[in-house]
Design an enzyme around this catalytic site. Structure first.
Site, mmCIF file in Angstrom:
data_model
loop_
_atom_site.group_PDB
_atom_site.id
_atom_site.type_symbol
_atom_site.label_atom_id
_atom_site.label_comp_id
_atom_site.label_asym_id
_atom_site.label_seq_id
_atom_site.Cartn_x
_atom_site.Cartn_y
_atom_site.Cartn_z
ATOM 1 N N THR A 1 1.174 33.437 -5.138
ATOM 2 C CA THR A 1 -0.088 33.856 -4.509
ATOM 3 C C THR A 1 -0.991 34.722 -5.394
ATOM 4 O O THR A 1 -2.204 34.538 -5.344
ATOM 5 C CB THR A 1 0.160 34.516 -3.133
ATOM 6 O OG1 THR A 1 1.108 35.564 -3.282
ATOM 7 C CG2 THR A 1 0.677 33.500 -2.134
ATOM 8 N N TRP B 1 -5.265 11.828 -11.631
ATOM 9 C CA TRP B 1 -5.678 13.227 -11.480
ATOM 10 C C TRP B 1 -5.767 13.623 -10.007
ATOM 11 O O TRP B 1 -5.376 14.710 -9.595
ATOM 12 C CB TRP B 1 -7.030 13.375 -12.157
ATOM 13 C CG TRP B 1 -7.546 14.742 -12.403
ATOM 14 C CD1 TRP B 1 -7.583 15.803 -11.532
ATOM 15 C CD2 TRP B 1 -8.136 15.215 -13.619
ATOM 16 N NE1 TRP B 1 -8.171 16.869 -12.136
ATOM 17 C CE2 TRP B 1 -8.515 16.553 -13.401
ATOM 18 C CE3 TRP B 1 -8.403 14.627 -14.858
ATOM 19 C CZ2 TRP B 1 -9.148 17.315 -14.397
ATOM 20 C CZ3 TRP B 1 -9.034 15.388 -15.833
ATOM 21 C CH2 TRP B 1 -9.401 16.715 -15.606
ATOM 22 N N ARG C 1 -4.223 12.794 -7.533
ATOM 23 C CA ARG C 1 -2.968 12.998 -6.803
ATOM 24 C C ARG C 1 -2.701 14.485 -6.553
ATOM 25 O O ARG C 1 -1.924 14.835 -5.663
ATOM 26 C CB ARG C 1 -1.796 12.373 -7.573
ATOM 27 C CG ARG C 1 -1.955 10.887 -7.877
ATOM 28 C CD ARG C 1 -2.095 10.075 -6.608
ATOM 29 N NE ARG C 1 -1.040 10.384 -5.669
ATOM 30 C CZ ARG C 1 0.152 9.820 -5.685
ATOM 31 N NH1 ARG C 1 0.428 8.906 -6.585
ATOM 32 N NH2 ARG C 1 1.069 10.149 -4.798
ATOM 33 N N TYR D 1 -18.970 11.550 -8.468
ATOM 34 C CA TYR D 1 -20.117 10.659 -8.547
ATOM 35 C C TYR D 1 -19.821 9.438 -7.678
ATOM 36 O O TYR D 1 -18.758 8.825 -7.793
ATOM 37 C CB TYR D 1 -20.278 10.236 -9.999
ATOM 38 C CG TYR D 1 -21.530 9.482 -10.314
ATOM 39 C CD1 TYR D 1 -22.690 10.143 -10.724
ATOM 40 C CD2 TYR D 1 -21.555 8.095 -10.234
ATOM 41 C CE1 TYR D 1 -23.842 9.443 -11.034
ATOM 42 C CE2 TYR D 1 -22.713 7.388 -10.538
ATOM 43 C CZ TYR D 1 -23.844 8.065 -10.935
ATOM 44 O OH TYR D 1 -24.977 7.368 -11.239
ATOM 45 N N ALA E 1 -20.382 5.676 -6.439
ATOM 46 C CA ALA E 1 -20.980 4.383 -6.762
ATOM 47 C C ALA E 1 -21.464 3.639 -5.509
ATOM 48 O O ALA E 1 -21.955 2.520 -5.594
ATOM 49 C CB ALA E 1 -19.993 3.530 -7.549
ATOM 50 N N ARG E 2 -21.315 4.285 -4.340
ATOM 51 C CA ARG E 2 -21.976 3.741 -3.149
ATOM 52 C C ARG E 2 -23.462 4.080 -3.186
ATOM 53 O O ARG E 2 -24.289 3.361 -2.648
ATOM 54 C CB ARG E 2 -21.428 4.366 -1.855
ATOM 55 C CG ARG E 2 -20.099 3.869 -1.397
ATOM 56 C CD ARG E 2 -19.774 4.404 -0.013
ATOM 57 N NE ARG E 2 -20.406 3.631 1.053
ATOM 58 C CZ ARG E 2 -20.455 4.006 2.328
ATOM 59 N NH1 ARG E 2 -19.946 5.175 2.701
ATOM 60 N NH2 ARG E 2 -21.021 3.244 3.229
ATOM 61 N N ARG F 1 -19.843 -2.544 -7.033
ATOM 62 C CA ARG F 1 -18.950 -1.716 -7.858
ATOM 63 C C ARG F 1 -17.544 -2.282 -7.986
ATOM 64 O O ARG F 1 -16.800 -1.934 -8.893
ATOM 65 C CB ARG F 1 -18.869 -0.307 -7.280
ATOM 66 C CG ARG F 1 -18.277 -0.283 -5.873
ATOM 67 C CD ARG F 1 -18.030 1.125 -5.393
ATOM 68 N NE ARG F 1 -17.844 1.166 -3.944
ATOM 69 C CZ ARG F 1 -17.408 2.225 -3.297
ATOM 70 N NH1 ARG F 1 -17.159 3.333 -3.935
ATOM 71 N NH2 ARG F 1 -17.266 2.180 -1.987
ATOM 72 N N ASP G 1 -7.629 26.803 -7.935
ATOM 73 C CA ASP G 1 -7.231 28.163 -8.282
ATOM 74 C C ASP G 1 -6.254 28.103 -9.450
ATOM 75 O O ASP G 1 -5.743 27.039 -9.801
ATOM 76 C CB ASP G 1 -6.672 28.908 -7.061
ATOM 77 C CG ASP G 1 -5.412 28.287 -6.498
ATOM 78 O OD1 ASP G 1 -4.485 28.005 -7.284
ATOM 79 O OD2 ASP G 1 -5.351 28.079 -5.277
ATOM 80 N N ARG H 1 0.742 17.644 -16.578
ATOM 81 C CA ARG H 1 -0.067 16.759 -17.415
ATOM 82 C C ARG H 1 -0.005 17.098 -18.903
ATOM 83 O O ARG H 1 -0.495 16.312 -19.722
ATOM 84 C CB ARG H 1 -1.508 16.741 -16.916
ATOM 85 C CG ARG H 1 -1.647 16.274 -15.458
ATOM 86 C CD ARG H 1 -0.929 14.948 -15.190
ATOM 87 N NE ARG H 1 -1.062 14.526 -13.790
ATOM 88 C CZ ARG H 1 -0.544 13.412 -13.301
ATOM 89 N NH1 ARG H 1 0.176 12.609 -14.067
ATOM 90 N NH2 ARG H 1 -0.702 13.099 -12.028
#
Lengths: 308, 308, 308, 308
Positions: free
Chosen positions: A89, A110, A112, A121, A123-124, A201, A217, A228
């Site tokens: 915490t 990422w 996940r 961004y 694409a709709r 798309r 955070d 990663r």
């Protein structure tokens, strides 16, 4: 050039706008603020805002432990203690926001990590640029024969060239057709078909670049980095993690050093591995077969001990 | 005085330390920063850090909607649109951190909001001060007869005095005995018994004050406020929410105005309520009995329409 | 007797109602279902529902790894692999729901685990029973002199008796006054004062029992257990964790064994500890002073190696 | 046929394995259990496990409200009350797990809902099948001219055919090249290039099908459905939500009816809309211009009132 002209103008504007604040401020991170760190062929990571510093971790831990603790431990010692014992915490008290440009297949890994806020961004609503990730020749690896998720030797010569050509041509053709389907003049061919963006798309390939704001955070950011930065992470996301690690070092140097000592550089021994270790330290020669460890565990353990 | 001498020194120090930053900065919130806003008899709320502003919401929404949207809508219009349609992620891009002092029974309600980070003063490590919440006479309400969770008329005269005396004496005696159990000289009585802190604390009453750092993003903060500013929320937590609302107004005035318009001042009509409304707007007189609404729903709906 | 008469009737009813299902079912857990496991003097834990089993973990991992993996590893081997490498999502596929009765100060620690769903008995709506936790004499420990959050020697003789008397009398008196303040006949004294429940509750002590439904997935449950089974966890929450561990063993025996091997019985060596280990395994005698480890780290490491 | 032969065998096996349980069981959902509900051209949704029922919601709410509430309200009335007042935690007490097959661009929308557990088929480990989503001609819509994220008229004749041909050919070619890059015999052309799976996948188009296990509690599932059943949701995700709504109706019919009444069929009036309503109910004719509402809000409000 990874940033668009508009975005570069935004960076200049943001870097010109100095304000006065009573908040904790970190000069080393201010020096990086808003600036894109290039990643892959068209991607970048840049810090667009942050809150807190090493001292915010200490301050939060001290409200937990109350008055009187102030003199007991040095700040760095306290941060190391918190990291070692996985007290999460206090690290949640620092927050950072990145603007990231990344290929869609990397974005899919990422995202996940759920404990973060994202605005991607869409694409709709908008049209994706004609930019794709094409690996450097040195990254064009064959499937590993020993590891189902890993990479083996680098492809060479004609094979490498053939693969790169396929990747380039397919991505380009798919994007050209995407643009054609979207074309607003209608009537087909040059004029386009006026297809809805949310449908067109679907013709794009997974190496097309997207971008997002990503905010987390420090605790959750370090969890992200631990996974990663690992040698088993896919190269294409690891390079983003490496760029972010540089920003964390500038931001919270003490917490970052503790992270490298107690997480990145650490190894967890299972109950059975500890039993083996005890025998080895007592001078006994232990064989894998009678160790209670699988071959794989045995290897992982001895690699950690530099005795693989 | 709600803050301890040490804490007051921290506030002065923090308010003296001006720094230069390239981050978005909100002068109206800077004016409040670190300062305690008094709540109840010994409590307070104070902002100790923040990240982002109204414009950060807009910026995040615009990365979603992409280039070209810049001119389409004014910023305030976009924020109102996002609030009306419950687009939550752009509001997650702002973050705020409070230092709060509050009675334990209030802390127990508050902590039900899980999407926040907390570091609470720990009575395992440290000793809680001899401070209890004792209601103002005007808040000493009888149990509501119509509402199982509500308050009715205010207690008067001797009854009120008797209740206040019980609350005061029990809290004080329990804390005195807590201190006695903890007493480090041992040997009982004046010297104390040296009991472990983690055990002694169980003797404290629920109106004892605790404190914590509480950090949340704007979206989750507004969810907290919507629930705790509601007229059905318990008074003792509502006053904290009211103090926090003042800080939100200073921090993100446009988002806060949209919140008041589309959440605090709004009312949701169910499918059956909408059917009733349509008939009423067509000039029909509708009776509750044949409306498809329960008595309670009927009343809630007409209260919202100012026709209760 | 920890369960009320109503609750005991519910248990009997639930255990009599056999149904037929196509869901994965675990006979060993069905045998425990609904039954309270006693904890502390008036508390209990009981499983009221569950979803999934060891095989659900395997099934989820296999959808990730796809066809062809079926033969590669045995199920138990796969579960051990997932646990060792902290793959958390397959363990999220199992869910369990407990009904717990516990002292309020224990509930305050427990609720810090945010990744769970909770419905707690509300003292705004209802009246709390006259039941308090009073430690066994053997648990009445003095404050540790070496550890700010720990327990030292057990109090003896008159001291122990005096402390127990204080705890008992204060809890009882506070609850009596709580009942008096609530008394619905009004007029004070025997008739009570009719105070609102949400106010009267603040007079209760922190060892008063509350109860809740608590639901979590296996991944988050194991995180809870790892923290609360630790020798540094407070005894009063550790005994709840121990009762729950029994239910986990019945429910997902393979995952539970892997948890004991790779989490409970494991130890993480930091980068500097690994460096020391390497030197020791090479036969070198290493002194703490030149080891790069603090005294505390040195002790923790050697305790894990059985060489403290 | 959306399920593979292996998966069909799994379904048969699962549906043959009846067990006896003491858990709450819902026959109407058992009848659907494991069975795929077809969605789009190659997709499906199927329930693979569940926990709890309507009564679990009631039971959780009643532990909050305590003894004595049992007679106060009927179960259905309580569930309706909880839904109307957005009491979320009792709905968290039910859990459901789906196996879903869906195009990647739909998966990218879906995963934005963070309060769920997911295990997705990994193209780092395994090879994705040659299956793409190709819209029905009736879904091949032009970009809306009034709404940046919407669909307009359906494409006709040659235009429609041309677009479908592009989608089909590009997806097929990209997958063929994907298979070629993966080809394990090496040497290029027919033999393939042996490229690592984690790289080759970037050549796939976004309409390629993936699959996952997705598990959520009822509260979060209803949030997902409220967003994705909305008329502004993209058709390709809405059809998944519709299939899931059928399973929710079978599972928790009372909660589902309350959801349709108080969420799906409801409309929230802002403070300014309520002011307009009050004037209209008083017989006044209100014009948009002096209503305090934007054109868009005015239209949304009157559409909800059936007076657009």
């Amino acid at each position: 050039m990874p940033l668009s002209t508009d975005q570069l103008a935004d960076v200049s504007e943001a870097r010109a706008a100095t304000a006065s604040t009573l908040r904790p401020t970190v000069p080393a991170l201010e020096a990086l603020l808003h600036q894109p760190l290039p990643v892959l062929d068209h991607g970048f990571v840049r810090v667009v805002d942050y809150m807190g510093d090493d001292n915010a971790v200490v301050q939060a831990a001290r409200v937990s432990y109350g008055r009187g603790t102030r003199k007991v431990s040095e700040d760095a010692g306290l941060i190391r203690y918190l990291m070692r014992h996985r007290h999460s915490t206090p690290f949640e008290m620092c927050e950072i926001k990145y603007h990231v440009k990344l290929p869609i297949f990397v974005a899919r890994q990422w995202i996940r990590h759920r404990m973060a806020s994202i605005n991607e961004y869409s694409a709709r609503y908008s049209i994706l640029d004609r930019e794709f990730y094409i690996p450097e020749p040195g990254q064009l690896a064959a499937q590993s024969t020993s590891n189902r998720q890993g990479r083996g030797a680098v492809l060479q010569g004609d094979d490498a060239e053939a693969v790169l050509r396929l990747l380039r041509e397919d991505a380009a053709r798919c994007h050209d057709h995407y643009a054609l389907m979207l074309g607003e003049e209608g009537g087909g061919a040059d004029g386009g078909y006026g297809l809805a963006r949310e449908l067109a798309r679907m013709n794009l390939t997974l190496n097309t670049y997207t971008q997002w704001y990503w905010k987390a955070d420090l605790h959750n950011l370090l969890n992200f980095l631990a996974l990663r930065l690992d040698s088993h992470a896919q190269y294409e996301i690891r390079v983003y993690a490496e760029a972010m690690l540089r920003t964390v070092r500038a931001w919270v140097p003490t917490a970052c050093a503790a992270f490298e000592e107690y997480r990145l550089g650490a190894f967890t021994f299972s109950a059975s591995m500890l039993a083996v270790l005890r025998r080895q330290l007592a001078g006994e020669v232990v064989e894998q077969k009678e160790s209670g460890l699988s071959r794989r565990e045995w290897d992982e353990m001895h690699r950690a001990l530099g005795r693989a």
